[in-house]
Design a protein around this motif. Sequence first.
Motif, PDB file in Angstrom:
ATOM      1  N   ALA A   1       0.837  -1.199   0.000  1.00  0.00           N
ATOM      2  CA  ALA A   1       0.000   0.000   0.000  1.00  0.00           C
ATOM      3  C   ALA A   1       0.868   1.243   0.000  1.00  0.00           C
ATOM      4  O   ALA A   1       1.993   1.238   0.525  1.00  0.00           O
ATOM      5  CB  ALA A   1      -0.918   0.010   1.229  1.00  0.00           C
TER       6      ALA A   1
ATOM      7  N   THR B   1      -3.298  -2.839  -3.403  1.00  0.00           N
ATOM      8  CA  THR B   1      -4.344  -1.888  -3.048  1.00  0.00           C
ATOM      9  C   THR B   1      -4.341  -0.703  -3.988  1.00  0.00           C
ATOM     10  O   THR B   1      -3.338  -0.411  -4.646  1.00  0.00           O
ATOM     11  CB  THR B   1      -4.148  -1.369  -1.606  1.00  0.00           C
TER      12      THR B   1
ATOM     13  N   LYS C   1      -5.224  -3.355   5.264  1.00  0.00           N
ATOM     14  CA  LYS C   1      -4.155  -3.021   6.216  1.00  0.00           C
ATOM     15  C   LYS C   1      -4.517  -3.468   7.630  1.00  0.00           C
ATOM     16  O   LYS C   1      -3.638  -3.867   8.403  1.00  0.00           O
ATOM     17  CB  LYS C   1      -3.873  -1.520   6.162  1.00  0.00           C
TER      18      LYS C   1
ATOM     19  N   THR D   1       2.542  -4.551   6.269  1.00  0.00           N
ATOM     20  CA  THR D   1       2.219  -3.682   5.147  1.00  0.00           C
ATOM     21  C   THR D   1       3.515  -3.140   4.572  1.00  0.00           C
ATOM     22  O   THR D   1       4.282  -2.463   5.259  1.00  0.00           O
ATOM     23  CB  THR D   1       1.307  -2.518   5.565  1.00  0.00           C
TER      24      THR D   1
ATOM     25  N   ALA E   1      -8.669  -0.695   1.001  1.00  0.00           N
ATOM     26  CA  ALA E   1      -7.272  -0.666   1.428  1.00  0.00           C
ATOM     27  C   ALA E   1      -7.163  -0.596   2.939  1.00  0.00           C
ATOM     28  O   ALA E   1      -6.310  -1.257   3.542  1.00  0.00           O
ATOM     29  CB  ALA E   1      -6.548   0.515   0.786  1.00  0.00           C
TER      30      ALA E   1
END
Length: 274
Positions: free
Chosen positions: A37, A144, A156, A162, A152
């Motif tokens: 992400a 994402t 997470k 992440t 997203a």
Amino acid sequence: MVIELPADLSGDEVLRFIAKLRWWARVNLRRVIIVVASAKGGVGKSTIATELAYCLDAVLVDLDWDDGGASRALGWLHEQRHRSPLLDALDSGRTPRPIRGGASKPDLVPAGPTLEANQPSADRMCKALIQWAADWDRPVVVDTHPGGNAPADGAKAAAHLTVTPTTLGLKQMEALNGFAENHDGYNLMIAPNEIVYQVWADPHLERIAQIAKTYEIPVSSPIPEVKWLRSRKARTAVCSVRTMPASREELITAYAKVAHQSALRALQATEDAA
């Protein structure tokens, strides 16, 4: 059992290590969720997610609804499909069946552009990913959509790790700093991407180190910039080659190292939570 990175990782030895890592991850990272992400687009997020998923023999769940995402790069074309596998699974409450990637790409659960207008809540996405990972009994890598959005956020929340990629530049550094600040308390790892070691890059590399120190976030091995990657047309993982081309060795070695670091970091998170 912890898999060790060979001291001399080069040539076809890199490919042998990736094969070993895929086997190890399938056994030791079952139900582990790794999310890729970022606050900003264009930092290589989808490519990194694809290579992590391949190197860890994980199911790749694609929550990026743009055409530049991982699904299209791997050959899934939404305009040739009538339905979204990911949205169908959410609507039915069933665990989706991943599209098999075979020997050259990761297994895939795509969403397509209809996800943008039909975003599940963060809580629903979080619970679904945890359930899917359990039902598959495999590692899961989630790509994402950049920036803030409910899918997203749910990913997470479900993640054991992440990974947040960044390229070099003033705007990228500001985005990285904001992401780190807004995700204080998450298990993050910064992945410097498309790195070139030139004078203009030094302040940005120093800024990454400063952000990492401020928020106590580990930094992965750097992924180098390679000119051919942006024009690559093959719908396969870069790391899936059977013999090592000299032109790709540096990049594939970097992806292997980042996958290994991600795996150990995620595994540690599961042990800490136990």
